[in-house]
Motif scaffolding. Structure first.
Motif, PDB file in Angstrom:
ATOM      1  N   VAL A   1      -6.283   5.635  -2.663  1.00 39.44           N
ATOM      2  CA  VAL A   1      -5.286   4.566  -2.610  1.00 39.44           C
ATOM      3  C   VAL A   1      -5.953   3.234  -2.289  1.00 39.44           C
ATOM      4  O   VAL A   1      -5.673   2.205  -2.918  1.00 39.44           O
ATOM      5  CB  VAL A   1      -4.192   4.891  -1.573  1.00 39.44           C
TER       6      VAL A   1
ATOM      7  N   ARG B   1       0.816  -1.211   0.000  1.00 39.75           N
ATOM      8  CA  ARG B   1       0.000   0.000   0.000  1.00 39.75           C
ATOM      9  C   ARG B   1       0.855   1.270   0.000  1.00 39.75           C
ATOM     10  O   ARG B   1       0.531   2.251  -0.683  1.00 39.75           O
ATOM     11  CB  ARG B   1      -0.932  -0.002   1.221  1.00 39.75           C
TER      12      ARG B   1
ATOM     13  N   ALA C   1       0.706   4.212  -2.745  1.00 37.86           N
ATOM     14  CA  ALA C   1       0.416   5.592  -2.364  1.00 37.86           C
ATOM     15  C   ALA C   1       1.453   6.546  -2.936  1.00 37.86           C
ATOM     16  O   ALA C   1       1.122   7.636  -3.427  1.00 37.86           O
ATOM     17  CB  ALA C   1       0.350   5.721  -0.851  1.00 37.86           C
TER      18      ALA C   1
ATOM     19  N   SER D   1      -6.212   9.057   0.777  1.00 37.68           N
ATOM     20  CA  SER D   1      -6.039   7.683   1.279  1.00 37.68           C
ATOM     21  C   SER D   1      -7.157   6.774   0.789  1.00 37.68           C
ATOM     22  O   SER D   1      -6.936   5.581   0.554  1.00 37.68           O
ATOM     23  CB  SER D   1      -5.976   7.675   2.802  1.00 37.68           C
TER      24      SER D   1
END
Length: 249
Positions: free
Chosen positions: A153, A130, A134, A150
């Protein structure tokens, strides 16, 4: 049926997101839409909340077919199409004689976009990493990211499993064969690290009515970086389209 968000009223304008993206990339534009525009932002198959079959093989024609089906279901075959990045290729492929206009934002060019083979394992790693994902998405919006970045993402990491490598391969294999004759605006952010100015110039030159608009201090994603600027650009394009003689192209 593709999942979608909408906002505004007037001329239908369909917003087509790019790779590792979703309809949420247009959220701020949908909240304050251009004057006279009815915006619709669908999730392409395997993105966001639009499912795709387990054995789905990504391709630009497959995405374009899904988009055309969405337009037909909504009775919007004459909509203006706005495509960002991979979504630009999908929008180009999906045009018809009824399409009223085409706006391409840091789009892959009509000759396709080749990703070096060494990058494919990195793309696949984003399924599990992750933080790396990002960072990659942040590079696509270098000047500003929305408060809900976020969430973008998270949605990107939930793409269909075949998308992580398959979308890049789809762009590498794709070539546009039909030339759309209507008005085309190619928008390019000067700080884009993915799509070069030369690619944007190639795209504008491909279309008989193509125009290039360069944006300083913008990267790959004006829809995230400066939605107010994009709103104004679309308002101006709507005026151009509305100023044409009906049936004149």
């Amino acid at each position: 049926m593709l999942s979608y968000l909408e906002g505004g009223a007037g001329t239908p304008v369909v917003l087509v997101h790019g790779n590792f993206a979703s309809k949420e990339w247009w959220r701020e534009l949908l909240q304050e839409p251009p004057k006279g525009a009815w915006l619709l932002a669908p999730d392409l198959p395997g993105f966001g909340e639009s499912p795709a079959p387990e054995d789905f093989i990504p391709s630009i024609p497959a995405y374009a077919a899904a988009l055309r089906a969405f337009l037909q279901e909504k009775g919007l075959e004459d909509a203006i199409l706005v495509g960002h990045s991979l979504g630009g290729a999908v929008a180009m492929e999906a045009t018809s004689e009824k399409t009223r206009g085409l706006v391409l934002i840091n789009s892959a060019p009509p000759s396709g976009l080749k990703t070096p083979e060494a990058y494919y394992p990195i793309l696949e790693s984003y399924r599990y990493n992750r933080e790396a994902l990002a960072q990659a998405l942040a590079a696509m919006a270098p000047t500003r990211r929305p408060p809900w970045f976020s969430e973008l993402v998270e949605r990107a990491q939930r793409m269909h499993p075949t998308h992580f490598q398959g979308n890049a391969r789809a762009l590498a294999e794709w070539r546009l064969e039909r030339v759309y004759p209507g008005p085309v605006l190619v928008v390019h952010g000067a700080m884009d690290s993915l799509v070069t100015r030369a690619m944007a110039e190639e795209t504008a030159a491909f279309f008989p009515r193509g125009k290039l608009l360069g944006l300083e201090n913008i990267g790959h994603s004006v829809n995230l970086e400066n939605p107010g600027l994009l709103k104004g650009i679309l308002e101006d394009f709507l005026k151009e389209v509305h100023g044409e003689v009906p049936g004149g192209g």
